[in-house]
Design an enzyme around this catalytic site. Structure first.
Site, short mmCIF file in Angstrom:
data_model
loop_
_atom_site.label_atom_id
_atom_site.label_comp_id
_atom_site.label_asym_id
_atom_site.label_seq_id
_atom_site.Cartn_x
_atom_site.Cartn_y
_atom_site.Cartn_z
N LYS A 224 2.90 11.19 6.98
CA LYS A 224 2.05 10.98 8.15
C LYS A 224 2.58 11.69 9.39
O LYS A 224 2.31 12.87 9.59
CB LYS A 224 1.81 9.48 8.38
CG LYS A 224 1.02 8.85 7.22
CD LYS A 224 0.44 7.52 7.59
CE LYS A 224 -0.28 6.86 6.41
NZ LYS A 224 -1.46 7.62 5.95
N ASP B 74 9.58 2.76 1.83
CA ASP B 74 8.36 3.50 2.16
C ASP B 74 8.15 3.38 3.67
O ASP B 74 7.60 2.40 4.17
CB ASP B 74 7.18 2.92 1.40
CG ASP B 74 5.88 3.67 1.68
OD1 ASP B 74 5.82 4.40 2.69
OD2 ASP B 74 4.92 3.51 0.91
N PHE C 31 0.87 -1.18 0.00
CA PHE C 31 0.00 0.00 0.00
C PHE C 31 0.90 1.22 0.00
O PHE C 31 1.56 1.53 0.99
CB PHE C 31 -0.94 0.05 1.20
CG PHE C 31 -1.87 1.24 1.12
CD1 PHE C 31 -3.04 1.16 0.39
CD2 PHE C 31 -1.55 2.44 1.74
CE1 PHE C 31 -3.88 2.26 0.28
CE2 PHE C 31 -2.38 3.54 1.63
CZ PHE C 31 -3.55 3.45 0.90
#
Length: 405
Positions: A260, A231, A146
Protein backbone atom coordinates in the site's frame (compact mmCIF):
# COMPACT_ATOMS: atom_id res chain seq x y z
CA UNK A 1 -17.77 25.12 -9.07
CA UNK A 2 -19.86 23.23 -11.62
CA UNK A 3 -17.80 22.70 -14.74
CA UNK A 4 -20.59 21.57 -17.10
CA UNK A 5 -24.14 22.64 -17.90
CA UNK A 6 -25.29 19.38 -16.34
CA UNK A 7 -23.83 17.01 -13.78
CA UNK A 8 -21.47 14.45 -15.23
CA UNK A 9 -21.43 12.13 -12.21
CA UNK A 10 -24.63 10.13 -12.92
CA UNK A 11 -23.55 9.19 -16.45
CA UNK A 12 -20.03 8.31 -15.30
CA UNK A 13 -21.38 6.08 -12.52
CA UNK A 14 -23.80 4.40 -14.91
CA UNK A 15 -21.04 3.75 -17.48
CA UNK A 16 -18.77 2.27 -14.82
CA UNK A 17 -21.54 -0.07 -13.69
CA UNK A 18 -22.27 -1.06 -17.27
CA UNK A 19 -18.73 -2.02 -18.23
CA UNK A 20 -17.25 -3.63 -15.13
CA UNK A 21 -17.88 -6.67 -12.98
CA UNK A 22 -19.66 -5.63 -9.80
CA UNK A 23 -16.99 -6.71 -7.35
CA UNK A 24 -17.13 -3.33 -5.59
CA UNK A 25 -19.99 -1.15 -4.40
CA UNK A 26 -18.44 2.31 -4.58
CA UNK A 27 -20.04 5.51 -3.42
CA UNK A 28 -21.50 7.50 -6.34
CA UNK A 29 -18.51 9.85 -6.48
CA UNK A 30 -16.35 10.12 -9.62
CA UNK A 31 -12.94 11.58 -8.86
CA UNK A 32 -10.97 13.42 -11.53
CA UNK A 33 -8.10 15.09 -9.61
CA UNK A 34 -6.54 15.27 -6.17
CA UNK A 35 -3.97 17.10 -4.10
CA UNK A 36 -2.87 16.43 -0.54
CA UNK A 37 -5.91 15.40 1.49
CA UNK A 38 -8.41 16.70 -1.07
CA UNK A 39 -10.22 15.09 -4.00
CA UNK A 40 -12.18 16.82 -6.77
CA UNK A 41 -14.92 15.09 -8.74
CA UNK A 42 -15.92 15.46 -12.39
CA UNK A 43 -18.44 18.15 -11.43
CA UNK A 44 -15.90 20.25 -9.55
CA UNK A 45 -16.98 19.32 -6.04
CA UNK A 46 -14.19 18.87 -3.47
CA UNK A 47 -14.03 16.19 -0.79
CA UNK A 48 -11.79 15.48 2.16
CA UNK A 49 -10.24 12.04 1.64
CA UNK A 50 -10.58 10.18 4.95
CA UNK A 51 -9.86 6.76 3.45
CA UNK A 52 -6.51 7.45 1.73
CA UNK A 53 -6.77 4.39 -0.48
CA UNK A 54 -6.92 2.04 2.52
CA UNK A 55 -3.60 3.58 3.67
CA UNK A 56 -2.01 3.45 0.20
CA UNK A 57 -1.98 7.27 0.27
CA UNK A 58 -0.29 7.86 3.62
CA UNK A 59 1.63 10.78 2.10
CA UNK A 60 -1.43 12.28 0.46
CA UNK A 61 -2.27 12.64 -3.19
CA UNK A 62 0.56 13.68 -5.50
CA UNK A 63 3.17 14.34 -2.83
CA UNK A 64 5.73 16.59 -4.60
CA UNK A 65 8.79 14.48 -3.76
CA UNK A 66 7.10 11.27 -4.85
CA UNK A 67 5.78 12.78 -8.07
CA UNK A 68 9.25 14.17 -8.85
CA UNK A 69 10.83 10.76 -8.30
CA UNK A 70 8.29 9.14 -10.59
CA UNK A 71 8.71 11.77 -13.30
CA UNK A 72 12.47 11.48 -13.24
CA UNK A 73 12.33 7.70 -13.54
CA UNK A 74 9.69 7.76 -16.30
CA UNK A 75 12.16 9.72 -18.42
CA UNK A 76 14.86 7.06 -17.98
CA UNK A 77 13.66 3.48 -17.47
CA UNK A 78 10.45 1.81 -16.28
CA UNK A 79 10.83 -1.95 -16.63
CA UNK A 80 13.55 -4.51 -17.18
CA UNK A 81 12.19 -7.60 -15.37
CA UNK A 82 14.40 -9.29 -12.80
CA UNK A 83 16.32 -10.96 -15.62
CA UNK A 84 18.67 -7.97 -15.25
CA UNK A 85 19.73 -5.62 -12.48
CA UNK A 86 18.77 -1.95 -12.76
CA UNK A 87 20.30 1.06 -11.05
CA UNK A 88 17.38 1.73 -8.66
CA UNK A 89 17.11 -1.78 -7.25
CA UNK A 90 19.93 -1.96 -4.71
CA UNK A 91 19.16 1.41 -3.12
CA UNK A 92 15.50 0.53 -2.63
CA UNK A 93 16.22 -2.87 -1.11
CA UNK A 94 19.02 -1.57 1.11
CA UNK A 95 17.14 1.44 2.44
CA UNK A 96 13.95 -0.54 3.07
CA UNK A 97 15.93 -3.31 4.80
CA UNK A 98 17.57 -0.70 7.02
CA UNK A 99 14.21 0.89 7.85
CA UNK A 100 12.95 -2.55 8.89
CA UNK A 101 16.14 -3.55 10.68
CA UNK A 102 16.41 -6.67 8.50
CA UNK A 103 19.07 -8.19 6.26
CA UNK A 104 17.12 -8.68 3.05
CA UNK A 105 14.12 -7.48 1.06
CA UNK A 106 12.10 -9.24 -1.62
CA UNK A 107 10.05 -6.75 -3.68
CA UNK A 108 6.71 -7.64 -5.22
CA UNK A 109 3.71 -5.59 -6.39
CA UNK A 110 0.51 -6.05 -4.40
CA UNK A 111 -0.19 -6.73 -0.76
CA UNK A 112 -1.62 -10.13 -1.59
CA UNK A 113 1.62 -11.00 -3.39
CA UNK A 114 3.58 -10.05 -0.28
CA UNK A 115 1.38 -12.38 1.79
CA UNK A 116 1.74 -15.20 -0.74
CA UNK A 117 5.50 -14.65 -0.69
CA UNK A 118 5.54 -14.86 3.11
CA UNK A 119 3.53 -18.09 3.06
CA UNK A 120 5.85 -19.70 0.53
CA UNK A 121 8.99 -18.59 2.35
CA UNK A 122 7.64 -19.76 5.72
CA UNK A 123 6.79 -23.18 4.34
CA UNK A 124 10.16 -23.57 2.65
CA UNK A 125 11.90 -22.44 5.85
CA UNK A 126 9.86 -25.00 7.76
CA UNK A 127 10.97 -27.82 5.49
CA UNK A 128 14.59 -26.78 4.97
CA UNK A 129 15.44 -25.30 8.37
CA UNK A 130 12.97 -26.47 11.01
CA UNK A 131 12.68 -29.97 9.61
CA UNK A 132 8.91 -30.24 9.18
CA UNK A 133 8.02 -33.29 7.05
CA UNK A 134 7.36 -32.37 3.43
CA UNK A 135 3.80 -31.31 2.70
CA UNK A 136 2.76 -31.02 6.37
CA UNK A 137 3.54 -27.37 7.19
CA UNK A 138 0.84 -25.43 9.04
CA UNK A 139 0.39 -21.72 9.62
CA UNK A 140 -1.72 -20.19 12.41
CA UNK A 141 -3.95 -17.24 11.45
CA UNK A 142 -6.59 -15.17 13.23
CA UNK A 143 -10.35 -14.87 12.90
CA UNK A 144 -11.37 -11.61 11.28
CA UNK A 145 -8.19 -11.49 9.22
CA UNK A 146 -7.83 -9.75 5.91
CA UNK A 147 -4.65 -10.63 4.03
CA UNK A 148 -5.78 -10.37 0.40
CA UNK A 149 -7.95 -11.94 -2.27
CA UNK A 150 -6.02 -14.84 -3.79
CA UNK A 151 -7.54 -18.31 -3.60
CA UNK A 152 -5.03 -19.41 -0.97
CA UNK A 153 -5.66 -16.38 1.23
CA UNK A 154 -9.45 -16.35 1.06
CA UNK A 155 -9.44 -19.98 2.09
CA UNK A 156 -8.60 -18.94 5.65
CA UNK A 157 -10.79 -15.84 5.72
CA UNK A 158 -13.74 -15.86 8.12
CA UNK A 159 -15.60 -13.21 6.13
CA UNK A 160 -18.31 -15.01 4.09
CA UNK A 161 -18.12 -12.43 1.28
CA UNK A 162 -14.39 -13.01 0.87
CA UNK A 163 -14.51 -16.77 1.46
CA UNK A 164 -17.65 -18.40 0.16
CA UNK A 165 -17.94 -19.98 -3.32
CA UNK A 166 -14.21 -19.83 -4.10
CA UNK A 167 -13.19 -23.33 -2.97
CA UNK A 168 -11.64 -25.82 -2.92
CA UNK A 169 -9.28 -24.15 -0.50
CA UNK A 170 -5.59 -24.57 0.19
CA UNK A 171 -5.00 -26.67 3.33
CA UNK A 172 -2.47 -25.95 6.05
CA UNK A 173 -4.02 -23.06 7.99
CA UNK A 174 -5.37 -23.06 11.53
CA UNK A 175 -7.74 -20.26 12.52
CA UNK A 176 -7.84 -19.00 16.13
CA UNK A 177 -9.65 -16.07 17.79
CA UNK A 178 -7.81 -12.75 17.42
CA UNK A 179 -6.37 -11.57 20.71
CA UNK A 180 -6.54 -15.00 22.39
CA UNK A 181 -2.97 -15.96 23.20
CA UNK A 182 -3.91 -19.27 24.81
CA UNK A 183 -5.80 -20.38 21.69
CA UNK A 184 -2.91 -19.37 19.47
CA UNK A 185 -0.41 -21.26 21.62
CA UNK A 186 -2.62 -24.36 21.65
CA UNK A 187 -2.84 -24.35 17.83
CA UNK A 188 0.94 -24.61 17.44
CA UNK A 189 2.52 -28.04 17.11
CA UNK A 190 5.62 -29.54 15.53
CA UNK A 191 4.24 -28.91 12.02
CA UNK A 192 3.70 -25.18 12.59
CA UNK A 193 6.06 -22.98 10.62
CA UNK A 194 4.55 -19.54 11.18
CA UNK A 195 1.97 -17.31 12.79
CA UNK A 196 0.55 -14.81 10.27
CA UNK A 197 -1.13 -11.88 11.95
CA UNK A 198 -2.14 -8.25 11.55
CA UNK A 199 -0.89 -6.13 14.47
CA UNK A 200 -4.15 -4.21 14.02
CA UNK A 201 -6.98 -5.72 11.98
CA UNK A 202 -7.96 -3.13 9.40
CA UNK A 203 -10.79 -4.61 7.37
CA UNK A 204 -12.38 -5.97 10.53
CA UNK A 205 -12.90 -2.41 11.72
CA UNK A 206 -9.48 -1.24 12.97
CA UNK A 207 -9.40 -3.75 15.82
CA UNK A 208 -6.49 -3.25 18.25
CA UNK A 209 -5.55 -6.42 20.15
CA UNK A 210 -5.41 -6.48 23.97
CA UNK A 211 -2.31 -4.97 25.54
CA UNK A 212 0.39 -7.59 25.85
CA UNK A 213 -1.02 -9.82 23.12
CA UNK A 214 1.59 -9.08 20.47
CA UNK A 215 4.54 -9.48 22.90
CA UNK A 216 2.93 -12.75 23.96
CA UNK A 217 2.72 -13.93 20.36
CA UNK A 218 6.37 -12.99 19.88
CA UNK A 219 7.36 -14.96 22.99
CA UNK A 220 5.39 -18.05 21.99
CA UNK A 221 6.81 -18.00 18.45
CA UNK A 222 10.35 -17.77 19.79
CA UNK A 223 9.81 -20.55 22.32
CA UNK A 224 8.22 -22.89 19.77
CA UNK A 225 10.59 -22.14 16.86
CA UNK A 226 7.88 -20.58 14.72
CA UNK A 227 8.21 -17.53 12.44
CA UNK A 228 6.17 -14.44 13.30
CA UNK A 229 4.89 -12.85 10.08
CA UNK A 230 3.52 -9.34 10.68
CA UNK A 231 1.11 -8.15 8.00
CA UNK A 232 1.79 -4.40 8.18
CA UNK A 233 0.38 -3.74 4.73
CA UNK A 234 -2.25 -1.34 6.10
CA UNK A 235 -0.90 -0.65 9.59
CA UNK A 236 2.72 0.01 8.67
CA UNK A 237 4.74 2.91 7.26
CA UNK A 238 3.58 5.59 9.69
CA UNK A 239 -0.15 4.97 9.81
CA UNK A 240 -0.35 4.30 13.56
CA UNK A 241 2.20 6.83 14.81
CA UNK A 242 5.23 4.55 14.62
CA UNK A 243 6.93 3.19 11.55
CA UNK A 244 5.23 -0.14 12.24
CA UNK A 245 2.26 -0.98 14.45
CA UNK A 246 4.41 -3.67 16.10
CA UNK A 247 6.69 -0.89 17.38
CA UNK A 248 4.09 0.28 19.89
CA UNK A 249 4.74 -2.81 21.99
CA UNK A 250 8.40 -3.30 21.13
CA UNK A 251 7.71 -6.38 19.00
CA UNK A 252 10.09 -7.32 16.18
CA UNK A 253 8.61 -9.94 13.84
CA UNK A 254 10.67 -12.36 11.81
CA UNK A 255 9.18 -10.91 8.65
CA UNK A 256 7.47 -7.64 7.79
CA UNK A 257 4.83 -7.78 5.05
CA UNK A 258 4.55 -4.34 3.44
CA UNK A 259 2.54 -2.77 0.65
CA UNK A 260 0.00 0.00 0.00
CA UNK A 261 1.83 3.15 1.19
CA UNK A 262 5.14 1.74 -0.06
CA UNK A 263 4.08 2.78 -3.56
CA UNK A 264 3.34 6.35 -2.52
CA UNK A 265 -0.11 6.24 -4.11
CA UNK A 266 1.56 6.16 -7.53
CA UNK A 267 2.39 2.55 -8.38
CA UNK A 268 1.66 -0.78 -6.68
CA UNK A 269 4.70 -1.76 -4.60
CA UNK A 270 4.95 -4.45 -1.95
CA UNK A 271 7.77 -6.28 -0.24
CA UNK A 272 8.70 -8.66 2.50
CA UNK A 273 11.68 -7.95 4.74
CA UNK A 274 13.44 -10.56 6.87
CA UNK A 275 16.87 -11.73 7.92
CA UNK A 276 19.05 -13.91 5.72
CA UNK A 277 18.33 -17.07 7.70
CA UNK A 278 14.69 -16.75 6.61
CA UNK A 279 14.64 -15.14 3.15
CA UNK A 280 17.86 -16.91 2.30
CA UNK A 281 15.97 -20.18 1.78
CA UNK A 282 14.88 -19.01 -1.67
CA UNK A 283 16.99 -19.89 -4.69
CA UNK A 284 16.82 -18.57 -8.29
CA UNK A 285 13.73 -19.72 -10.13
CA UNK A 286 11.73 -20.58 -6.99
CA UNK A 287 9.75 -17.34 -6.69
CA UNK A 288 9.44 -14.14 -8.67
CA UNK A 289 7.38 -11.54 -10.49
CA UNK A 290 7.83 -9.82 -13.84
CA UNK A 291 7.02 -6.40 -12.39
CA UNK A 292 8.30 -6.96 -8.87
CA UNK A 293 11.08 -4.49 -8.04
CA UNK A 294 10.80 -2.66 -11.37
CA UNK A 295 12.73 0.61 -11.78
CA UNK A 296 9.71 2.90 -11.46
CA UNK A 297 8.48 1.09 -8.35
CA UNK A 298 11.94 1.20 -6.77
CA UNK A 299 12.41 4.91 -7.50
CA UNK A 300 9.10 5.77 -5.84
CA UNK A 301 9.57 3.25 -3.02
CA UNK A 302 13.01 4.59 -2.18
CA UNK A 303 11.59 8.09 -1.83
CA UNK A 304 8.83 6.73 0.42
CA UNK A 305 11.45 5.15 2.68
CA UNK A 306 13.36 8.44 2.80
CA UNK A 307 10.22 10.34 3.80
CA UNK A 308 9.73 7.90 6.66
CA UNK A 309 13.38 7.96 7.72
CA UNK A 310 13.01 11.48 9.11
CA UNK A 311 10.23 10.49 11.53
CA UNK A 312 8.11 13.49 10.47
CA UNK A 313 5.14 11.47 9.29
CA UNK A 314 5.17 9.16 12.30
CA UNK A 315 5.11 12.26 14.50
CA UNK A 316 2.24 13.78 12.53
CA UNK A 317 0.26 10.56 12.86
CA UNK A 318 0.78 10.55 16.63
CA UNK A 319 -0.10 14.21 17.20
CA UNK A 320 -2.96 14.51 14.73
CA UNK A 321 -4.22 11.05 15.64
CA UNK A 322 -4.62 12.19 19.24
CA UNK A 323 -6.76 15.09 18.02
CA UNK A 324 -8.85 12.80 15.81
CA UNK A 325 -9.47 10.23 18.55
CA UNK A 326 -10.27 12.88 21.16
CA UNK A 327 -12.95 14.29 18.87
CA UNK A 328 -14.33 10.86 18.04
CA UNK A 329 -14.58 9.85 21.70
CA UNK A 330 -16.69 12.94 22.35
CA UNK A 331 -19.25 11.44 19.96
CA UNK A 332 -19.54 8.15 21.87
CA UNK A 333 -23.07 8.17 23.24
CA UNK A 334 -24.01 10.78 20.62
CA UNK A 335 -24.51 8.27 17.83
CA UNK A 336 -21.27 6.34 18.17
CA UNK A 337 -21.22 3.15 20.22
CA UNK A 338 -17.45 2.61 20.21
CA UNK A 339 -14.21 3.98 18.77
CA UNK A 340 -11.01 2.00 18.18
CA UNK A 341 -7.69 2.61 16.56
CA UNK A 342 -4.25 4.13 16.84
CA UNK A 343 -2.65 7.15 15.21
CA UNK A 344 -4.51 8.42 12.16
CA UNK A 345 -6.58 5.25 11.90
CA UNK A 346 -9.97 4.69 13.49
CA UNK A 347 -12.86 2.26 13.41
CA UNK A 348 -16.23 3.67 14.47
CA UNK A 349 -19.24 1.62 15.49
CA UNK A 350 -22.40 3.59 14.78
CA UNK A 351 -25.57 2.88 16.71
CA UNK A 352 -27.30 0.47 14.29
CA UNK A 353 -30.65 1.97 15.27
CA UNK A 354 -29.53 5.19 13.59
CA UNK A 355 -28.11 3.95 10.28
CA UNK A 356 -25.82 1.46 8.59
CA UNK A 357 -22.21 2.17 7.88
CA UNK A 358 -23.04 2.53 4.20
CA UNK A 359 -25.69 5.13 4.96
CA UNK A 360 -23.27 7.01 7.18
CA UNK A 361 -20.67 7.10 4.39
CA UNK A 362 -23.24 8.27 1.85
CA UNK A 363 -24.30 11.10 4.16
CA UNK A 364 -20.70 12.03 4.89
CA UNK A 365 -20.03 12.17 1.15
CA UNK A 366 -22.93 14.55 0.73
CA UNK A 367 -21.16 16.74 3.29
CA UNK A 368 -17.80 16.54 1.53
CA UNK A 369 -16.02 13.79 3.50
CA UNK A 370 -15.18 10.38 2.01
CA UNK A 371 -14.89 7.30 4.24
CA UNK A 372 -15.59 3.56 3.93
CA UNK A 373 -17.97 1.23 5.71
CA UNK A 374 -17.33 -2.35 6.76
CA UNK A 375 -19.34 -5.01 8.57
CA UNK A 376 -22.75 -3.46 9.12
CA UNK A 377 -22.64 -0.22 11.08
CA UNK A 378 -18.86 0.20 11.27
CA UNK A 379 -16.93 2.79 9.27
CA UNK A 380 -13.20 3.35 8.95
CA UNK A 381 -11.32 6.63 8.92
CA UNK A 382 -7.75 6.78 7.60
CA UNK A 383 -6.87 10.29 6.44
CA UNK A 384 -3.52 10.85 4.76
CA UNK A 385 -0.73 11.78 7.13
CA UNK A 386 -0.50 15.22 5.50
CA UNK A 387 -3.96 16.14 6.85
CA UNK A 388 -4.14 19.33 8.94
CA UNK A 389 -5.76 20.07 12.28
CA UNK A 390 -8.39 22.19 10.52
CA UNK A 391 -9.22 19.35 8.12
CA UNK A 392 -9.59 16.89 10.99
CA UNK A 393 -11.88 19.33 12.77
CA UNK A 394 -13.95 19.76 9.61
CA UNK A 395 -14.38 15.99 9.23
CA UNK A 396 -15.39 15.68 12.89
CA UNK A 397 -17.92 18.49 12.47
CA UNK A 398 -19.50 16.76 9.48
CA UNK A 399 -19.55 13.39 11.24
CA UNK A 400 -21.30 14.94 14.22
CA UNK A 401 -23.88 16.48 11.90
CA UNK A 402 -24.52 13.10 10.22
CA UNK A 403 -24.97 11.38 13.59
CA UNK A 404 -27.32 14.12 14.75
CA UNK A 405 -29.51 13.51 11.71
Amino acid sequence: MIVDDRLRTPDAVRDAQRWTAHNYHPLPVVISSAEGAWLTDVDGRRYLDFLAGYSALNFGHRHPRLIAAAHAQLDRLTLTSRAFVHDQFADFCRELAELCGKDLVLPMNTGAEAVETAIKVARKWGYRVKGVPDGQATIVVAEGNFHGRTTTIVGFSTDPDAHDDFGPYTPGFRIVPYGDLDALSAAIDDTTVAVLIEPIQGEQGVVVPPEGYLPGVRRVCTERDVLLLADEIQSGLGRTGDTFACDHEGVVPDMYLLGKALGGGIVPVSAVAADADVLGVLRPGQHGSTFGGNPLACAVGTEVVRLLATGEFQHRSTELGARLHAGLHELVGEGLVAVRGRGLWAGLDIDPALMTGRQACERLAERGVLAKDTHGSTIRLAPPLVVTEAEIDEALTQLAAVLAG
